[in-house]
Scaffold this motif. Structure first.
Motif, PDB file in Angstrom:
ATOM      1  N   GLU A 104      84.476  75.864  31.358  1.00  0.00           N
ATOM      2  CA  GLU A 104      84.527  76.819  30.257  1.00  0.00           C
ATOM      3  C   GLU A 104      83.512  76.477  29.158  1.00  0.00           C
ATOM      4  N   LEU A 105      82.958  75.275  29.205  1.00  0.00           N
ATOM      5  CA  LEU A 105      81.971  74.867  28.201  1.00  0.00           C
ATOM      6  C   LEU A 105      80.545  75.261  28.581  1.00  0.00           C
ATOM      7  N   GLU A 106      80.337  75.753  29.781  1.00  0.00           N
ATOM      8  CA  GLU A 106      78.992  76.085  30.251  1.00  0.00           C
ATOM      9  C   GLU A 106      78.231  77.034  29.328  1.00  0.00           C
ATOM     10  N   PRO A 107      78.885  78.044  28.732  1.00  0.00           N
ATOM     11  CA  PRO A 107      78.129  78.936  27.836  1.00  0.00           C
ATOM     12  C   PRO A 107      77.490  78.219  26.650  1.00  0.00           C
ATOM     13  N   LEU A 108      77.995  77.045  26.285  1.00  0.00           N
ATOM     14  CA  LEU A 108      77.419  76.312  25.161  1.00  0.00           C
ATOM     15  C   LEU A 108      76.020  75.801  25.484  1.00  0.00           C
ATOM     16  N   ARG A 109      75.663  75.772  26.757  1.00  0.00           N
ATOM     17  CA  ARG A 109      74.309  75.362  27.150  1.00  0.00           C
ATOM     18  C   ARG A 109      73.254  76.313  26.580  1.00  0.00           C
ATOM     19  N   ALA A 130      85.052  63.397  30.083  1.00  0.00           N
ATOM     20  CA  ALA A 130      84.731  64.667  29.423  1.00  0.00           C
ATOM     21  C   ALA A 130      83.613  64.504  28.396  1.00  0.00           C
ATOM     22  N   ARG A 131      83.662  63.432  27.612  1.00  0.00           N
ATOM     23  CA  ARG A 131      82.615  63.238  26.598  1.00  0.00           C
ATOM     24  C   ARG A 131      81.249  63.053  27.264  1.00  0.00           C
ATOM     25  N   LEU A 132      81.189  62.258  28.309  1.00  0.00           N
ATOM     26  CA  LEU A 132      79.917  62.047  29.001  1.00  0.00           C
ATOM     27  C   LEU A 132      79.414  63.336  29.642  1.00  0.00           C
ATOM     28  N   TRP A 133      80.336  64.139  30.164  1.00  0.00           N
ATOM     29  CA  TRP A 133      79.951  65.416  30.755  1.00  0.00           C
ATOM     30  C   TRP A 133      79.294  66.307  29.701  1.00  0.00           C
ATOM     31  N   CYS A 134      79.898  66.377  28.516  1.00  0.00           N
ATOM     32  CA  CYS A 134      79.347  67.198  27.440  1.00  0.00           C
ATOM     33  C   CYS A 134      77.965  66.700  27.028  1.00  0.00           C
ATOM     34  N   ILE A 135      77.818  65.406  26.926  1.00  0.00           N
ATOM     35  CA  ILE A 135      76.538  64.824  26.517  1.00  0.00           C
ATOM     36  C   ILE A 135      75.453  65.135  27.540  1.00  0.00           C
ATOM     37  N   TRP A 136      75.811  65.092  28.818  1.00  0.00           N
ATOM     38  CA  TRP A 136      74.834  65.346  29.885  1.00  0.00           C
ATOM     39  C   TRP A 136      74.559  66.836  30.061  1.00  0.00           C
ATOM     40  N   ARG A 137      75.593  67.647  29.962  1.00  0.00           N
ATOM     41  CA  ARG A 137      75.486  69.059  30.332  1.00  0.00           C
ATOM     42  C   ARG A 137      75.004  69.963  29.204  1.00  0.00           C
ATOM     43  N   LEU A 138      75.313  69.597  27.972  1.00  0.00           N
ATOM     44  CA  LEU A 138      74.977  70.454  26.842  1.00  0.00           C
ATOM     45  C   LEU A 138      73.567  70.151  26.348  1.00  0.00           C
ATOM     46  N   PHE A 147      82.588  64.384  15.882  1.00  0.00           N
ATOM     47  CA  PHE A 147      82.334  63.633  14.645  1.00  0.00           C
ATOM     48  C   PHE A 147      81.914  62.188  14.915  1.00  0.00           C
ATOM     49  N   GLU A 148      81.403  61.915  16.123  1.00  0.00           N
ATOM     50  CA  GLU A 148      80.832  60.618  16.456  1.00  0.00           C
ATOM     51  C   GLU A 148      79.405  60.826  16.959  1.00  0.00           C
ATOM     52  N   LYS A 149      78.500  60.007  16.467  1.00  0.00           N
ATOM     53  CA  LYS A 149      77.104  60.129  16.863  1.00  0.00           C
ATOM     54  C   LYS A 149      76.947  59.882  18.359  1.00  0.00           C
ATOM     55  N   VAL A 150      76.141  60.712  18.995  1.00  0.00           N
ATOM     56  CA  VAL A 150      75.831  60.533  20.416  1.00  0.00           C
ATOM     57  C   VAL A 150      74.802  59.427  20.539  1.00  0.00           C
ATOM     58  N   LYS A 151      75.155  58.389  21.273  1.00  0.00           N
ATOM     59  CA  LYS A 151      74.271  57.228  21.407  1.00  0.00           C
ATOM     60  C   LYS A 151      73.390  57.372  22.649  1.00  0.00           C
ATOM     61  N   GLU A 152      72.213  56.776  22.576  1.00  0.00           N
ATOM     62  CA  GLU A 152      71.306  56.818  23.714  1.00  0.00           C
ATOM     63  C   GLU A 152      71.934  56.143  24.925  1.00  0.00           C
ATOM     64  N   GLN A 153      72.729  55.116  24.687  1.00  0.00           N
ATOM     65  CA  GLN A 153      73.435  54.439  25.779  1.00  0.00           C
ATOM     66  C   GLN A 153      74.370  55.411  26.496  1.00  0.00           C
ATOM     67  N   GLU A 154      75.018  56.287  25.733  1.00  0.00           N
ATOM     68  CA  GLU A 154      75.902  57.285  26.345  1.00  0.00           C
ATOM     69  C   GLU A 154      75.092  58.291  27.163  1.00  0.00           C
ATOM     70  N   ARG A 155      73.930  58.672  26.660  1.00  0.00           N
ATOM     71  CA  ARG A 155      73.085  59.605  27.409  1.00  0.00           C
ATOM     72  C   ARG A 155      72.683  59.009  28.759  1.00  0.00           C
ATOM     73  N   GLU A 156      72.315  57.737  28.746  1.00  0.00           N
ATOM     74  CA  GLU A 156      71.919  57.073  29.986  1.00  0.00           C
ATOM     75  C   GLU A 156      73.099  56.945  30.936  1.00  0.00           C
ATOM     76  N   GLU A 157      74.253  56.584  30.397  1.00  0.00           N
ATOM     77  CA  GLU A 157      75.455  56.470  31.225  1.00  0.00           C
ATOM     78  C   GLU A 157      75.811  57.809  31.855  1.00  0.00           C
ATOM     79  N   ALA A 158      75.672  58.886  31.078  1.00  0.00           N
ATOM     80  CA  ALA A 158      75.972  60.222  31.579  1.00  0.00           C
ATOM     81  C   ALA A 158      75.011  60.617  32.689  1.00  0.00           C
TER      82      ALA A 158
END
Length: 230
Positions: A104-109, A130-138, A147-158
């Motif tokens: 259901e979050l796909e339209p946010l892309r 779910a958080r990693l999915w959002c970081i990768w997919r959006l 309300f938490e900064k997206v870290k580069e480490q999270e992007r790589e993990e995703a």
């Protein structure tokens, strides 16, 4: 209460602390987004918090709109073409809604300028990764999630979890295959129920909304300060 042109024209409009013109449509028991063309695209921010809205959609073209506060509603789905109508949207606050599936979050892309997103207290955020999915997919522009900064480490993990050499991993394919049959279409009148429930919003709930708005304003101010420094 329907979202009519009269309600829009008689609702408070003001310059908020970050110098955006904000229209306050909160706490009106609105069941469906409609008639926002009456705003004439004069607002940088619109507050639709604490209503009965079930579908995030049916917007006219609002190229000026940068912030949409729509916490404490009953949203379960998002219109697939949302990004076409809100091309400059940077902050979207969907806290305390009823979105339950990652698909259901796909339209946010389609929100190519999205920098801040809150999905806190939606069932979907209780799903595994779910958080990693959002970081990768959006969109890659996303800098603040819940309300938490997206870290580069999270992007790589995703990326490692959902993408391998440009291909979807088994984990990503599983999510899309299991949930991909769900429709993301919007029908006029969807979300408008015959028996509209009256929702009483107490002072504590109002304060929570104001706290959420203050947080996102702070995050946006920090991002702007960093950009000016660079």
């Amino acid at each position: 209460m329907k979202l009519t042109a009269d309600l829009i024209n008689n609702s408070p409009s003001f310059i908020n602390p970050i110098k955006d013109r904000e229209l306050d449509l909160s706490r009106n028991h609105i069941p469906l987004i409609e008639n926002l063309g009456a705003t004439k695209d004069l607002n940088d921010a619109i507050n639709l918090s604490s209503n009965n809205i079930r579908v995030l959609g049916n917007f006219p073209s609002l190229p000026r709109l940068r912030c949409l506060y729509i916490a404490d509603n009953r949203i379960v789905s998002i219109e697939s073409s949302l990004g076409e109508f809100l091309p400059r949207l940077e902050a979207l606050i969907l806290t305390n809604n009823e979105i339950s599936e990652l698909i259901e979050l796909e339209p946010l892309r389609g929100l190519e300028n999205l920098t801040s997103l809150s999905l806190a207290n939606n069932p979907v955020m209780r799903k595994k990764n779910a958080r990693l999915w959002c970081i990768w997919r959006l969109p890659k522009t996303l800098r603040v999630l819940d309300f938490e900064k997206v870290k580069e480490q999270e992007r790589e993990e995703a990326r490692q979890l959902f993408e391998m050499k440009g291909e979807l991993t088994e984990a990503a394919r599983a999510i899309l295959a299991i949930e991909g049959t769900k429709a993301n279409t919007f029908e006029p009148g969807e979300g408008l129920e015959e028996d509209e429930e009256e929702v009483v919003v107490d002072e504590q709930k109002k304060q929570e909304i104001e706290d959420l708005k203050a947080k996102i304003r702070s995050e946006m101010a920090q991002v702007e300060a960093i950009e000016e420094f660079i």
